[in-house]
Design a protein around this motif. Structure first.
Motif, mmCIF file in Angstrom:
data_model
loop_
_atom_site.group_PDB
_atom_site.id
_atom_site.type_symbol
_atom_site.label_atom_id
_atom_site.label_comp_id
_atom_site.label_asym_id
_atom_site.label_seq_id
_atom_site.Cartn_x
_atom_site.Cartn_y
_atom_site.Cartn_z
ATOM 1 N N ILE A 530 0.837 -1.207 0.000
ATOM 2 C CA ILE A 530 0.000 0.000 0.000
ATOM 3 C C ILE A 530 0.868 1.252 0.000
ATOM 4 N N LEU A 531 2.023 1.165 0.706
ATOM 5 C CA LEU A 531 2.940 2.308 0.800
ATOM 6 C C LEU A 531 3.984 2.285 -0.319
ATOM 7 N N ASN A 532 3.752 1.446 -1.331
ATOM 8 C CA ASN A 532 4.665 1.324 -2.471
ATOM 9 C C ASN A 532 6.063 0.866 -2.064
ATOM 10 N N LEU A 533 6.104 -0.020 -1.077
ATOM 11 C CA LEU A 533 7.369 -0.590 -0.624
ATOM 12 C C LEU A 533 7.447 -2.056 -1.053
ATOM 13 N N GLU A 534 8.631 -2.470 -1.466
ATOM 14 C CA GLU A 534 8.851 -3.890 -1.727
ATOM 15 C C GLU A 534 9.104 -4.581 -0.389
ATOM 16 N N VAL A 535 8.796 -5.881 -0.320
ATOM 17 C CA VAL A 535 8.867 -6.607 0.955
ATOM 18 C C VAL A 535 9.773 -7.829 0.818
ATOM 19 N N ILE A 536 10.695 -7.948 1.760
ATOM 20 C CA ILE A 536 11.601 -9.105 1.841
ATOM 21 C C ILE A 536 11.266 -9.888 3.103
ATOM 22 N N SER A 537 11.262 -11.196 3.015
ATOM 23 C CA SER A 537 11.095 -12.060 4.193
ATOM 24 C C SER A 537 12.452 -12.676 4.535
ATOM 25 N N GLU A 538 12.906 -12.448 5.765
ATOM 26 C CA GLU A 538 14.198 -12.973 6.224
ATOM 27 C C GLU A 538 14.021 -14.343 6.862
ATOM 28 N N GLU A 547 6.286 -21.562 0.135
ATOM 29 C CA GLU A 547 4.995 -21.653 -0.565
ATOM 30 C C GLU A 547 4.006 -20.637 -0.011
ATOM 31 N N THR A 548 3.990 -20.495 1.327
ATOM 32 C CA THR A 548 3.075 -19.535 1.949
ATOM 33 C C THR A 548 3.399 -18.118 1.494
ATOM 34 N N LEU A 549 4.685 -17.757 1.489
ATOM 35 C CA LEU A 549 5.097 -16.409 1.084
ATOM 36 C C LEU A 549 4.787 -16.148 -0.390
ATOM 37 N N GLN A 550 4.906 -17.155 -1.220
ATOM 38 C CA GLN A 550 4.539 -17.001 -2.631
ATOM 39 C C GLN A 550 3.040 -16.738 -2.769
ATOM 40 N N ASN A 551 2.254 -17.427 -1.945
ATOM 41 C CA ASN A 551 0.787 -17.303 -2.024
ATOM 42 C C ASN A 551 0.287 -15.959 -1.524
ATOM 43 N N ILE A 552 1.009 -15.361 -0.532
ATOM 44 C CA ILE A 552 0.505 -14.101 0.031
ATOM 45 C C ILE A 552 1.212 -12.885 -0.580
ATOM 46 N N GLY A 553 2.014 -13.095 -1.614
ATOM 47 C CA GLY A 553 2.526 -11.987 -2.407
ATOM 48 C C GLY A 553 3.804 -11.344 -1.962
ATOM 49 N N CYS A 554 4.690 -12.087 -1.252
ATOM 50 C CA CYS A 554 5.985 -11.517 -0.866
ATOM 51 C C CYS A 554 6.834 -11.306 -2.115
ATOM 52 N N ASP A 555 7.676 -10.271 -2.091
ATOM 53 C CA ASP A 555 8.460 -9.927 -3.276
ATOM 54 C C ASP A 555 9.823 -10.628 -3.326
ATOM 55 N N TYR A 556 10.504 -10.703 -2.168
ATOM 56 C CA TYR A 556 11.859 -11.240 -2.148
ATOM 57 C C TYR A 556 12.027 -12.220 -0.985
ATOM 58 N N ILE A 557 12.986 -13.120 -1.174
ATOM 59 C CA ILE A 557 13.265 -14.168 -0.188
ATOM 60 C C ILE A 557 14.743 -14.101 0.197
ATOM 61 N N GLN A 558 14.991 -14.215 1.480
ATOM 62 C CA GLN A 558 16.363 -14.311 1.986
ATOM 63 C C GLN A 558 16.377 -15.365 3.080
ATOM 64 N N GLY A 559 17.230 -16.366 2.955
ATOM 65 C CA GLY A 559 17.252 -17.406 3.973
ATOM 66 C C GLY A 559 18.024 -18.631 3.531
ATOM 67 N N TYR A 560 18.187 -19.560 4.439
ATOM 68 C CA TYR A 560 18.993 -20.753 4.193
ATOM 69 C C TYR A 560 18.416 -21.640 3.095
ATOM 70 N N ILE A 561 17.123 -21.509 2.816
ATOM 71 C CA ILE A 561 16.523 -22.373 1.804
ATOM 72 C C ILE A 561 17.183 -22.172 0.441
ATOM 73 N N TRP A 562 17.619 -20.936 0.151
ATOM 74 C CA TRP A 562 18.258 -20.657 -1.135
ATOM 75 C C TRP A 562 19.705 -20.171 -1.010
ATOM 76 N N GLY A 563 20.135 -19.873 0.202
ATOM 77 C CA GLY A 563 21.528 -19.444 0.318
ATOM 78 C C GLY A 563 21.904 -18.984 1.712
ATOM 79 N N LYS A 564 22.992 -19.545 2.257
ATOM 80 C CA LYS A 564 23.519 -19.136 3.547
ATOM 81 C C LYS A 564 24.537 -18.004 3.367
ATOM 82 N N PRO A 565 24.844 -17.276 4.435
ATOM 83 C CA PRO A 565 25.932 -16.294 4.334
ATOM 84 C C PRO A 565 27.224 -16.983 3.920
ATOM 85 N N MET A 566 27.972 -16.396 3.018
ATOM 86 C CA MET A 566 29.174 -17.040 2.471
ATOM 87 C C MET A 566 30.269 -16.001 2.253
#
Length: 577
Positions: A530-538, A547-566
Motif C-alpha cells: 500500500i505504501l509502495n514498498l517492496e517486501v523481503i522475508s528474512e 509456498e506460503t510467502l509465494q501465495n501471500i505476495g511476498c516480493d523477495y526471499i532471503q534465507g537458508y533455503i536458497w543461500g547461507k551467508p558465504m
C-alpha cells in the motif's frame, strides 16, 4: 583412608602441605625386607659351607661343599649393594650394620678355627664397605641436586613461596578428595609505581617482606582456617582457604591477610604502604575444575579492582564472568579491527521466482586463531563499546570492492544491502564516510541499499529523517530492517523515504503455526505494498514457508533455503553458476 591422605588432611604448615603434595617417592618397603632376608639367608649359607667337610659328586667331579662359600658371600654382598643403591640412607646404614656384625665372626673364624677362607671373606666385606660408601656419597650429591630441582619446580625463586604449579596441584588434590575450599586471587594495587619510583631491587625486597608476612600468618593458624599462600608471578598471589564453616569465615581470613599486608613496610630505611584487591570463588559452588576456579576468582578480582567501594574483597557471581567474556570479546574485536580481520560475508537475496538480485553484507569476526566469533556475541559488544561504526565501515568497504569487480563483468542489476547502526547513522560524518567509500570504489550509489532498524524512527525522529534523506539524495535505497519487532507505526513509515520492508525471521518461524500468525505476515506485506514498498522475508528455511510467502505476495526471499551467508569468493561463483 590411606596414610598419605590422612597426613595431607592434618597438614597445616605450608612446607608440610608441599611435602604431602610432592612426596619423595621411595621404593617398596616389601622389597627392602626381601633384600634383608635374602642377605641373611646368604650369610647363613656362607657359615654353613665354610665349616663343612662334605663333598659333592658332580658329573664324576668331586667338589668340596666349602667351595661355594665365596659364591654365597658374593651374593650376600650384592644384596647389601642393592640396599644401598635403592634405599639411600636407611639402606646404607642397614648394610653397615650387617657388615660390622659379620666382621667379629670372620675374625673369630680366622683366630680360633684357623680357617684361611675367612681371609677372602674379610677382604670381600671390606671391598663391599668401600663400594656402598662410594654409592652413599654419590647418592648424597644426587639427592641434593634432586632436592634443588624439586624446590625450583614448586617454589617461587624470589620469595620461596609455593609457585603457580604447586598451587594448581593442591587444587587438583582437593578436587579429587571433594574437599570444600576457596580460591582467592590477589593483586597488589599500583605495585608498578614502587618499581618505577624506587627501583626493581627495592620492589623485590617488598615482595619478599609481603611473602614472609603471609607465610608466617598461614603457618601461625591465627585465622582458625587452613591457608596455602602462593605467588603466581609479578605482584599476583593466590590464597587457598580450607577448614571454614561459612562465607563469613572466608571474609574474616581474607581481612586478616589484608590487615597484615597494610602494616607499614620498611626497606632500607624507607617506609612504604601496600594494599591489594581480593576476589574469591568456592569449590564446588562456583566452579568444579581447576581452570574454572581461577577464571571465577580472577573475574571477581577484576571487578574488585574496578569497584569504587571501600571494600577490596569480592565474591564471584555469574554476572561477573559474563562481564569478563564481554571484555575478552571487546579485546578480540579491537585486534580484528586493527588487523583487518572483520570479514564481509554475503547472503544471497532472491526474487520470489528464485532470480538472484542482490546480497546482504554481514559482518563476521575472525579470531587470531582463525575461528569465527558468532555475530550474536560480538555485535552487541560492538554496539555497547562504540565500535559498531568501525565495523560497519569495514564491511561497507569490502562489499563495495566486491561489487566493483562484479559490475565489471556486466552484471549491472545487482544491489548489496549494508547494515548501518543507529549510532553510526547519527554520527555527524556518517554521510561523508559513505561518499568516500563510493568515490574510492567507483560503484554508483544505486547499487547499494542501506538497512536501518525501525527503532530509529522512535529514538530520534527528526534527525534520523534528515540523515536518511541525505543518504537518499546520494542515490541509495533505504530498507527498514526487522520490521514488526518494534512500534511498526504507520505514521512513521509515511514520513520515512524507505524503499523496502524486511520482515523479521521471528515472524517467519511461526508463520505456519496458526492462521493468525500467517495473517499477521500477510498484513505486513499488504501494508508495504500500500505504501509502495517492496517486501523481503528474512530467515526462510523450509519449503512450506516459501509456498506460503509465494501465495501471500511476498516480493523477495532471503534465507537458508536458497543461500547461507558465504565468503566473498563463494558469492562471486554464483554469477558463474
Amino acid at each position: 583412608m590411606s596414610k598419605n591422605i590422612f597426613s595431607f588432611n592434618k597438614s597445616k604448615n605450608i612446607d608440610e602441605i608441599l611435602s604431602n603434595i610432592f612426596p619423595n617417592k621411595g621404593n617398596s618397603q616389601v622389597l627392602f625386607f626381601i633384600l634383608a632376608i635374602l642377605y641373611t639367608a646368604a650369610s647363613v649359607l656362607v657359615a654353613k659351607t665354610a665349616g663343612s667337610h662334605a663333598i659333592i659328586n658332580f658329573l664324576g667331579i668331586k667338589i668340596p661343599f666349602s667351595a661355594f662359600t665365596g659364591v654365597f658371600s658374593t651374593l650376600a654382598n650384592i644384596f647389601l649393594i642393592f640396599l644401598a643403591v635403592l634405599y639411600f640412607k636407611i639402606g646404607y646404614f642397614t648394610s653397615l650394620v650387617f657388615l660390622f656384625l659379620q666382621l667379629p665372626l670372620l675374625f673369630m673364624g680366622m683366630m680360633k678355627r684357623q680357617n684361611p677362607n675367612n681371609i677372602a671373606g674379610l677382604f670381600n666385606n671390606i671391598s663391599t664397605l668401600l663400594v656402598i660408601t662410594i654409592i652413599y656419597i654419590n647418592n648424597l650429591r644426587i639427592n641434593r641436586y634432586q632436592e634443588k630441582m624439586r624446590k625450583i619446580a614448586i617454589t617461587d625463586a624470589l620469595t620461596e613461596l609455593p609457585n603457580r604449579y604447586a598451587c594448581t596441584e593442591l587444587i587438583s588434590e582437593l578436587i579429587n578428595k571433594r574437599e570444600r575450599f576457596a580460591v582467592v586471587s590477589i593483586d597488589l594495587v599500583n605495585f608498578k609505581n614502587i618499581n618505577d619510583t624506587l627501583g626493581h631491587e627495592f620492589g623485590d625486597k617488598v615482595l619478599i617482606e609481603i611473602s614472609n608476612r603471609w607465610k608466617n600468618l598461614a603457618n601461625s593458624r591465627k585465622t582458625g582456617t587452613i591457608e596455602f599462600v602462593s605467588r603466581l608471578g609479578g605482584d599476583e598471589y593466590s590464597l587457598i582457604i580450607r577448614g571454614y564453616n561459612s562465607c563469613l569465615d572466608i571474609m574474616n581470613t581474607v581481612n586478616t591477610y589484608e590487615t597484615e599486608l597494610e602494616r607499614k613496610i620498611t626497606i632500607d630505611d624507607c617506609d612504604c604502604f601496600v594494599t591489594a584487591c581480593f576476589g574469591y570463588a568456592e569449590y564446588p559452588d562456583d566452579a568444579s575444575t581447576n581452570t574454572a576456579l581461577f577464571s571465577c576468582s580472577d573475574a571477581a578480582l577484576h571487578q574488585a579492582q574496578k569497584s569504587n567501594n571501600s571494600s577490596r574483597i569480592l565474591r564471584y557471581n555469574s554476572d561477573l564472568l559474563q562481564s569478563e567474556k564481554m571484555m575478552e570479546i571487546e579485546r578480540k574485536l579491537r585486534i580484528a579491527l586493527d588487523n583487518d580481520n572483520i570479514l564481509c560475508y554475503l547472503q544471497p537475496l532472491y526474487s520470489i521466482s528464485h532470480q538472484l538480485c542482490g546480497f546482504e553484507a554481514l559482518a563476521r569476526l575472525k579470531d587470531i586463531d582463525g575461528t569465527l566469533v558468532h555475530p550474536s556475541s560480538f555485535i552487541p559488544v560492538a554496539e555497547k563499546t562504540g565500535l559498531i561504526d568501525k565495523v560497519d565501515i569495514m564491511v561497507f568497504k569490502k562489499a563495495a570492492a566486491f561489487l566493483a569487480q562484479i559490475l565489471k563483468t556486466g552484471k549491472t542489476d545487482i544491489v548489496i544491502s549494508v547494515n548501518v547502526s543507529v549510532r553510526h547513522l547519527m554520527k555527524n560524518n556518517c554521510v561523508e564516510e559513505i561518499k568516500e567509500i563510493l568515490k574510492k570504489s567507483g560503484v554508483p550509489a544505486k547499487h547499494f541499499k542501506i538497512e536501518i532498524t525501525e527503532s530509529i524512527m522512535i529514538d530520534s525522529d527528526e534527525k534520523a529523517l534528515n540523515r536518511i534523506n541525505e543518504i537518499k539524495n546520494l542515490g541509495m535505497q533505504i530498507a527498514i530492517d526487522d520490521f514488526g519487532t518494534g512500534y511498526s507505526s504507520l505514521s512513521y513509515l509515511q514520513k520515512f523515504p524507505a524503499d523496502m520492508l524486511k520482515i523479521d525471521k521471528s515472524f517467519i518461524d511461526v508463520m505456519n503455526s496458526s492462521e493468525a500468525s500467517q495473517k499477521y505476515v500477510a498484513s505486513i506485506i499488504s501494508i508495504g505494498h500500500i505504501l509502495n514498498l517492496e517486501v523481503i522475508s528474512e530467515g526462510v528455511e523450509s519449503t512450506d514457508q516459501l509456498e506460503t510467502l509465494q501465495n501471500i505476495g511476498c516480493d523477495y526471499i532471503q534465507g537458508y533455503i536458497w543461500g547461507k551467508p558465504m565468503p566473498l569468493e563463494e558469492a562471486g561463483k554464483l554469477f558463474n553458476a
